[in-house]
Design a protein around this motif. Structure first.
Motif, PDB file in Angstrom:
ATOM      1  N   VAL A  22       0.875  -1.173   0.000  1.00 41.33           N
ATOM      2  CA  VAL A  22       0.000   0.000   0.000  1.00 41.33           C
ATOM      3  C   VAL A  22       0.915   1.226   0.000  1.00 41.33           C
ATOM      4  CG1 VAL A  22      -1.731   1.297   1.280  1.00 41.33           C
ATOM      5  CG2 VAL A  22      -1.845  -1.202   1.196  1.00 41.33           C
ATOM      6  N   VAL A  23       0.739   2.102  -0.987  1.00 43.76           N
ATOM      7  CA  VAL A  23       1.586   3.283  -1.134  1.00 43.76           C
ATOM      8  C   VAL A  23       0.768   4.524  -0.797  1.00 43.76           C
ATOM      9  CG1 VAL A  23       3.059   4.585  -2.715  1.00 43.76           C
ATOM     10  CG2 VAL A  23       2.863   2.093  -2.959  1.00 43.76           C
ATOM     11  N   GLU A  24       1.301   5.335   0.103  1.00 42.35           N
ATOM     12  CA  GLU A  24       0.638   6.580   0.494  1.00 42.35           C
ATOM     13  C   GLU A  24       1.506   7.764   0.097  1.00 42.35           C
ATOM     14  OE1 GLU A  24      -0.093   6.448   4.668  1.00 42.35           O
ATOM     15  OE2 GLU A  24      -1.640   4.912   4.489  1.00 42.35           O
ATOM     16  N   ARG A  25       0.849   8.860  -0.257  1.00 37.69           N
ATOM     17  CA  ARG A  25       1.536  10.110  -0.561  1.00 37.69           C
ATOM     18  C   ARG A  25       0.842  11.223   0.214  1.00 37.69           C
ATOM     19  NH1 ARG A  25       1.808  11.972  -6.669  1.00 37.69           N
ATOM     20  NH2 ARG A  25      -0.431  11.921  -6.351  1.00 37.69           N
ATOM     21  N   ASP A  26       1.606  11.980   0.961  1.00 42.66           N
ATOM     22  CA  ASP A  26       1.063  13.066   1.781  1.00 42.66           C
ATOM     23  C   ASP A  26      -0.048  12.576   2.706  1.00 42.66           C
ATOM     24  OD1 ASP A  26       2.798  14.866   0.486  1.00 42.66           O
ATOM     25  OD2 ASP A  26       1.331  15.238  -1.094  1.00 42.66           O
ATOM     26  N   GLY A  27       0.131  11.376   3.274  1.00 46.38           N
ATOM     27  CA  GLY A  27      -0.821  10.832   4.230  1.00 46.38           C
ATOM     28  C   GLY A  27      -2.073  10.235   3.626  1.00 46.38           C
ATOM     29  N   LYS A  28      -2.160  10.199   2.293  1.00 37.98           N
ATOM     30  CA  LYS A  28      -3.336   9.641   1.623  1.00 37.98           C
ATOM     31  C   LYS A  28      -2.915   8.481   0.726  1.00 37.98           C
ATOM     32  CE  LYS A  28      -5.674  14.066   1.505  1.00 37.98           C
ATOM     33  NZ  LYS A  28      -6.136  15.165   0.680  1.00 37.98           N
ATOM     34  N   THR A  45      -5.512   4.354  -6.524  1.00 35.40           N
ATOM     35  CA  THR A  45      -6.613   4.560  -5.595  1.00 35.40           C
ATOM     36  C   THR A  45      -7.838   5.074  -6.340  1.00 35.40           C
ATOM     37  OG1 THR A  45      -5.075   4.997  -3.817  1.00 35.40           O
ATOM     38  CG2 THR A  45      -7.299   5.829  -3.522  1.00 35.40           C
ATOM     39  N   ASN A  46      -9.005   4.612  -5.924  1.00 35.82           N
ATOM     40  CA  ASN A  46     -10.299   5.026  -6.489  1.00 35.82           C
ATOM     41  C   ASN A  46     -10.457   4.684  -7.970  1.00 35.82           C
ATOM     42  OD1 ASN A  46     -11.037   6.120  -3.987  1.00 35.82           O
ATOM     43  ND2 ASN A  46     -10.036   8.037  -4.479  1.00 35.82           N
ATOM     44  N   LYS A  47      -9.768   3.653  -8.432  1.00 34.46           N
ATOM     45  CA  LYS A  47      -9.913   3.191  -9.813  1.00 34.46           C
ATOM     46  C   LYS A  47     -10.310   1.725  -9.800  1.00 34.46           C
ATOM     47  CE  LYS A  47      -8.425   7.037 -11.545  1.00 34.46           C
ATOM     48  NZ  LYS A  47      -9.288   7.980 -12.156  1.00 34.46           N
ATOM     49  N   VAL A  48     -11.073   1.309 -10.782  1.00 30.55           N
ATOM     50  CA  VAL A  48     -11.518  -0.071 -10.882  1.00 30.55           C
ATOM     51  C   VAL A  48     -10.452  -0.935 -11.550  1.00 30.55           C
ATOM     52  CG1 VAL A  48     -13.263  -1.585 -11.901  1.00 30.55           C
ATOM     53  CG2 VAL A  48     -13.928   0.631 -10.967  1.00 30.55           C
ATOM     54  N   TYR A  49      -9.751  -0.372 -12.525  1.00 31.64           N
ATOM     55  CA  TYR A  49      -8.802  -1.136 -13.321  1.00 31.64           C
ATOM     56  C   TYR A  49      -7.467  -1.310 -12.597  1.00 31.64           C
ATOM     57  CZ  TYR A  49      -6.595   3.347 -14.271  1.00 31.64           C
ATOM     58  OH  TYR A  49      -5.976   4.561 -14.132  1.00 31.64           O
ATOM     59  N   ARG A  50      -6.694  -2.256 -13.079  1.00 31.39           N
ATOM     60  CA  ARG A  50      -5.310  -2.448 -12.656  1.00 31.39           C
ATOM     61  C   ARG A  50      -4.444  -2.363 -13.901  1.00 31.39           C
ATOM     62  NH1 ARG A  50      -5.461  -7.889  -8.918  1.00 31.39           N
ATOM     63  NH2 ARG A  50      -6.977  -7.156  -7.408  1.00 31.39           N
ATOM     64  N   ARG A  51      -3.203  -2.021 -13.728  1.00 31.89           N
ATOM     65  CA  ARG A  51      -2.221  -2.039 -14.806  1.00 31.89           C
ATOM     66  C   ARG A  51      -1.281  -3.198 -14.517  1.00 31.89           C
ATOM     67  NH1 ARG A  51      -3.942   0.942 -19.025  1.00 31.89           N
ATOM     68  NH2 ARG A  51      -4.724   2.940 -18.297  1.00 31.89           N
ATOM     69  N   LYS A  52      -1.115  -4.091 -15.483  1.00 33.25           N
ATOM     70  CA  LYS A  52      -0.359  -5.318 -15.256  1.00 33.25           C
ATOM     71  C   LYS A  52       0.820  -5.405 -16.211  1.00 33.25           C
ATOM     72  CE  LYS A  52      -1.141 -10.306 -14.943  1.00 33.25           C
ATOM     73  NZ  LYS A  52      -2.158 -11.347 -14.956  1.00 33.25           N
ATOM     74  N   LEU A  53       1.976  -5.832 -15.680  1.00 33.61           N
ATOM     75  CA  LEU A  53       3.162  -6.085 -16.482  1.00 33.61           C
ATOM     76  C   LEU A  53       3.703  -7.466 -16.136  1.00 33.61           C
ATOM     77  CD1 LEU A  53       5.234  -2.780 -16.069  1.00 33.61           C
ATOM     78  CD2 LEU A  53       4.039  -3.544 -18.115  1.00 33.61           C
ATOM     79  N   SER A  54       4.127  -8.199 -17.165  1.00 36.43           N
ATOM     80  CA  SER A  54       4.844  -9.447 -16.902  1.00 36.43           C
ATOM     81  C   SER A  54       6.214  -9.075 -16.352  1.00 36.43           C
ATOM     82  CB  SER A  54       5.013 -10.247 -18.199  1.00 36.43           C
ATOM     83  OG  SER A  54       5.917  -9.572 -19.076  1.00 36.43           O
ATOM     84  N   TRP A  55       6.878  -9.997 -15.727  1.00 36.02           N
ATOM     85  CA  TRP A  55       8.206  -9.719 -15.195  1.00 36.02           C
ATOM     86  C   TRP A  55       9.181  -9.400 -16.321  1.00 36.02           C
ATOM     87  CZ3 TRP A  55       8.846  -8.029 -10.656  1.00 36.02           C
ATOM     88  CH2 TRP A  55       8.012  -8.427  -9.628  1.00 36.02           C
ATOM     89  N   THR A  56       9.016 -10.035 -17.473  1.00 41.81           N
ATOM     90  CA  THR A  56       9.870  -9.753 -18.627  1.00 41.81           C
ATOM     91  C   THR A  56       9.689  -8.320 -19.096  1.00 41.81           C
ATOM     92  OG1 THR A  56       9.741 -12.064 -19.300  1.00 41.81           O
ATOM     93  CG2 THR A  56      10.463 -10.490 -20.968  1.00 41.81           C
ATOM     94  N   ARG A  57       8.435  -7.885 -19.189  1.00 44.12           N
ATOM     95  CA  ARG A  57       8.139  -6.509 -19.626  1.00 44.12           C
ATOM     96  C   ARG A  57       8.591  -5.500 -18.562  1.00 44.12           C
ATOM     97  NH1 ARG A  57       8.481  -2.388 -22.171  1.00 44.12           N
ATOM     98  NH2 ARG A  57       6.700  -1.045 -22.500  1.00 44.12           N
TER      99      ARG A  57
END
Length: 69
Positions: A22-28, A45-57
């Motif tokens: 979990v990554v926070e910036r400025d306490g959020k 945060t507040n998005k439905v989608y995910r961004r995915k990369l293979s380990w090779t990419r």
């Protein structure tokens, strides 16, 4: 701008359950980084989608765009 990273490690071998950072910036909450045996995913945060990369990419992207340290 400093980021705060909080993580939970699964109690078993990585693969069936992602490691979640979990990554926070400025306490959020800024987003969540999910790491598995097959890929790495970023969920803003507040998005439905995910961004995915293979380990090779991911390796290719870091070699091309990452800053040497």
């Amino acid at each position: 701008m400093a980021h705060k990273v909080i993580f939970n490690l699964p109690k078993r071998e990585l693969g069936r359950e992602d490691i979640e950072f979990v990554v926070e910036r400025d306490g959020k909450r800024f987003g969540t980084l999910l790491v598995s045996k097959g890929a790495i995913e970023w969920r803003p945060t507040n998005k439905v989608y995910r961004r995915k990369l293979s380990w090779t990419r991911f390796d290719q992207l870091m070699r091309e765009s990452g800053r040497p340290v």
